[in-house]
Design an enzyme around this catalytic site. Sequence first.
Site, short mmCIF file in Angstrom:
data_model
loop_
_atom_site.label_atom_id
_atom_site.label_comp_id
_atom_site.label_asym_id
_atom_site.label_seq_id
_atom_site.Cartn_x
_atom_site.Cartn_y
_atom_site.Cartn_z
N GLU A 178 3.85 6.20 -2.44
CA GLU A 178 3.99 6.24 -3.90
C GLU A 178 2.77 6.90 -4.54
OE1 GLU A 178 2.06 4.20 -6.06
OE2 GLU A 178 1.69 2.28 -5.03
N ASP A 191 2.16 9.35 11.70
CA ASP A 191 2.22 9.71 10.29
C ASP A 191 3.05 8.65 9.58
OD1 ASP A 191 2.53 10.82 7.78
OD2 ASP A 191 3.19 12.78 8.49
N ARG A 241 -1.56 -5.05 -2.89
CA ARG A 241 -0.19 -4.92 -2.40
C ARG A 241 0.53 -3.72 -3.00
NH1 ARG A 241 0.88 -8.86 0.87
NH2 ARG A 241 3.06 -8.22 1.03
#
Length: 266
Positions: A38, A122, A63
């Site tokens: 994100e 990855d 988190r």
Amino acid sequence: MIDLDAYLARIGYAGPREPNLETLRGLHRAHLYAVPFENLDVVLKRPIQLDPAALMQKIVAGRRGGYCFESNALFMYALLTLGFTATPLAARVLWERKDSSLPPRSHMLLMVDLEEGLFLADVAFGGQTPPQPLSFAVNLEQPTTHEPYRLRRTAEGELELEALMAGQWGVLYRFTLHPQQPIDFLHANWYTATHPESFFANNVIAAIPGESCRYTLFNKELRTRRPDGTVETQVLGDAKALAAALQERFGIVVSDAEATALSALG
């Protein structure tokens, strides 16, 4: 280097800690399913810090997730703490790129040296992140829990990672085995996070795998994509819907003000 016990608790890993292939596979899966890809802080104009303490604070204590320079870096620090030999590499992202010119090296990945050979690790390539470590064997089709992957060598001697999606091979990124230094990623991270034309600075992005599917958020669209190429799309109509999707699907809690700012894009 990092608080290993806190990191392992964050990703829900309670398996063996010996630096071998079994442990690498277990850690890779646990991290990938617990830490979403994100870029919310980039969109919210917050600085992206890559030192171990900052990564622990954001991803473990807070988190949250992160993009490649954050998530793969934290994964690398965990591997090094466990005694693995892990080398950071840099790649040029080619996935779904229509421009024939080569982009800059804007993706971080890891090369892990094990008794069985070299493996690509990855945990942060967004919606197409490999779900497990991959052997560096060239031209070997490697099945995974999601799509098959393979490495191909270019005419220039570089490596390209490909994934088989809906019956078609697509190139994810191109890279060499030249080790990178922290300063290399500081520069790439600064450009990716702050350049006014950066893809990550102008779009809200999140991704995490599910069982036999992948969930991705792109601005106001929440997508569920399956290996056969089918995509289910849900349009998030307002900030409240966006905040709910971030929490329920990606485990990210945002404030009302943050949700409002994020929903202004797209």
